[in-house]
Design a protein around this motif. Sequence first.
Motif, mmCIF file in Angstrom:
data_model
loop_
_atom_site.group_PDB
_atom_site.id
_atom_site.type_symbol
_atom_site.label_atom_id
_atom_site.label_comp_id
_atom_site.label_asym_id
_atom_site.label_seq_id
_atom_site.Cartn_x
_atom_site.Cartn_y
_atom_site.Cartn_z
ATOM 1 N N GLY A 201 -22.377 -10.073 -13.808
ATOM 2 C CA GLY A 201 -22.410 -10.643 -12.465
ATOM 3 C C GLY A 201 -22.737 -9.615 -11.406
ATOM 4 N N VAL B 7 -20.228 -15.960 -11.396
ATOM 5 C CA VAL B 7 -19.820 -15.377 -12.679
ATOM 6 C C VAL B 7 -18.666 -14.399 -12.473
ATOM 7 N N PHE C 130 -17.923 -16.901 -20.952
ATOM 8 C CA PHE C 130 -17.605 -15.961 -19.877
ATOM 9 C C PHE C 130 -16.444 -15.047 -20.281
ATOM 10 N N ALA D 192 -18.525 -10.231 -18.398
ATOM 11 C CA ALA D 192 -19.095 -11.104 -17.374
ATOM 12 C C ALA D 192 -19.045 -10.453 -15.996
ATOM 13 N N PRO E 160 -21.421 -21.772 -11.926
ATOM 14 C CA PRO E 160 -20.843 -21.141 -13.121
ATOM 15 C C PRO E 160 -19.426 -21.616 -13.438
#
Length: 359
Positions: A288, A321, A279, A284, A268
């Motif tokens: 994640g 992430v 992102f 995010a 990522p």
Amino acid sequence: MSLPTEQEADMRVGALYCACPASLPRANVTDNRLTLAAGFGLAVLAQALVLTVLPEQSRLIAPTVARIGWPFALMLIGAALASFPAAMLVDSFGRRAAFGLGASLGAAGGALAAFAITKGNFFGLCLGAFWLGLAQGFALFYRHIAAQGSAQGSLTVLAGGAVAALLSPLVVALAGSPALTLLAASGLHIAALGLAVRMPHALGHAAAPSQANRLSRGFVVATIAGAFAWFVMSAGMLHGPLTLAVCAAGPAFIGGAMGWHLFSMYGPAAIASWLPGLFPPLPALGVGAVVMIAGASGVYAGASVAGVTLGLLAIGVGWGVMNVSALRLLHDSARPSRTALALHDLCLLGAAAAGALVF
């Protein structure tokens, strides 16, 4: 090099003079992100090799079941303990000394761990893992050094980790045995040492008092979210290889699974370095976290080799992430001091050690 005239009169036996200034202006230091990415990539590849063999070898030589997680936990504890020394050495002696010391500890730790598993010495394996962890703690500062201009530089360094992780299955296959795999990790740290001594000293500068004594809301959110991500990642990273071994997966398959797991962790960042708009930090972080929890459920269920492998990949993607988002929160606002960065890493790695110990 001759001394200035005004200093010649003050010379005496035993007097020491430095031929270079105590610190270099930032304008005279070029941060080569590719060099930083290469150094971090070598550390990640060494970590991938260690993680491929450490859980299974710990299971084989641990005196009791309760101590299987000790080497992995000590590796993470070593990384946590290196946070503040790494920050202070970068400021006081420069990155050449800091990263050189970290790579030296990794080279010694890999060699000691290789010797320990050939002799069935659990204490030696624990000590070698601890030294490898110290090296990893120093290597994590590569991303902070690269982020001095912006968080984008840090993402470039993390992308180097993604490239390195893809090479781990090949190295494990070429090594052919756990001891040689650990010796290969030691050799990678030696290569990182050779890279470190070619870096500029680039002594750090203290942050302004208004920044050094204040922790922003972004710093707090990034640290809490990062600690959660590292806790789940650590628990899954220890449990996953052991479950695969119990399910009769071979060393080559486990090595490949861990390599792809590490690639999913740093992948990522490679995407974010090109497309940062994908992102947004706070959303995010939530995405994640959900992906990591789903992946952890698959790993701990242990239903099949495929399920565990997919769970490891999901944990890696979620961790990647969340860490991309945390780094942007950390560095896109007011630049944190070296002490704050060390505290951030200490919290993350402390949570990772806790994740290994609760297993």
